[in-house]
Design an enzyme around this catalytic site. Sequence first.
Site, PDB file in Angstrom:
ATOM      1  N   GLU A  37      37.552  38.776  44.527  1.00 49.22           N
ATOM      2  CA  GLU A  37      38.230  38.100  43.424  1.00 49.22           C
ATOM      3  C   GLU A  37      38.593  36.671  43.821  1.00 49.22           C
ATOM      4  O   GLU A  37      38.689  36.343  45.004  1.00 49.22           O
ATOM      5  CB  GLU A  37      39.488  38.861  43.031  1.00 49.22           C
ATOM      6  N   ASP A 154      44.031  46.349  35.321  1.00 50.73           N
ATOM      7  CA  ASP A 154      43.218  46.844  36.435  1.00 50.73           C
ATOM      8  C   ASP A 154      42.939  48.330  36.287  1.00 50.73           C
ATOM      9  O   ASP A 154      41.828  48.809  36.563  1.00 50.73           O
ATOM     10  CB  ASP A 154      43.940  46.624  37.773  1.00 50.73           C
ATOM     11  N   LYS A 171      50.450  46.311  44.503  1.00 49.34           N
ATOM     12  CA  LYS A 171      51.407  45.280  44.881  1.00 49.34           C
ATOM     13  C   LYS A 171      52.824  45.866  44.980  1.00 49.34           C
ATOM     14  O   LYS A 171      53.220  46.717  44.181  1.00 49.34           O
ATOM     15  CB  LYS A 171      51.349  44.130  43.885  1.00 49.34           C
TER      16      LYS A 171
END
EC number: 4.2.1.70
Length: 316
Positions: A37, A154, A171
Amino acid sequence: MLPSRPGPPAVLPSPAPVLSSEVADALTTGRPVVALESTLLAHGLPRPDNRAAADEVEAAVRAGGAVPATIAVLDGVPHVGLTAEQVDRVCADPDLDKLAVRDLPVALALGRSGATTVSSTALLAAAAGIGVFATGGLGGVHREAADTFDESADLTTLSRTPLLVVCAGVKSILDVPATLERMESLSVTVVGYRTTTFPGFYIADSGSTVDWAVSSPEEAAAVLAARRGLAPGGVVVANPLPDDEQLDPGLHDRVIADALAAAAQAGVRGKAVTPFVLDHLHRVSEGATLAVNVRLVLRNAELAGRIAAALAAVPR
């Protein structure tokens, strides 16, 4: 005679992804490729550290035996594999858009430039025929999701995209148990790499576990091959940092709490939360979180390269 009615408006085709010559040659000849990414470079790491990290991550993929393919949208055109000059542009431009799947049509139609998130990178990688993707941490269900319905794209993208993503969990600012439950509901296959402990990004143990583990790149590649034969959707390989490379867990809990409180006080919401919190973490921890972030991405990139190499050897 009645006047003829006008036909439907012409639909202009979206720009096809442009593959770098190295990526195109690798895909044509069956050599392993790993997607990367670009949001990590444009929005996740501070300048100028991001430019050095870009080279290090691509080198880690090569060390694992694969060709790196960093993905971004430049002037309305998706690029799969960037030149050094294009990486310079992604790392230097402070106004680069952050593009998830929902943003891609607008960026392509209006000729905008942007860095791709996990969801849009996965989509473009799969469209190009790339089966393995390396990132830092996935997006997921936010801690206030019961009130805000804030959930990363996602997860839904991975539920229908046939590729394997190597990550260090999700995260740290997210609700990890809720994210794992959501991935189960979406039938996203989740395995730990040599562990059933689900990592917490900066720390090795999030406090949650997964049901399955793989012990080698070959086993991970076999899981993706089996998934492809059953139903659409992706595979998440959770790759925790070694204990001696993680952020101190006590420091982690303190700086995360401080960062979330600072974001709330500043009124930061939606996709702006992650870069705000990452910047806060970097400053409060005096660079410790940045060092850990780079370490985990490099480990994931190298493992993804090894899995891609193993996948290339699996009979189609």
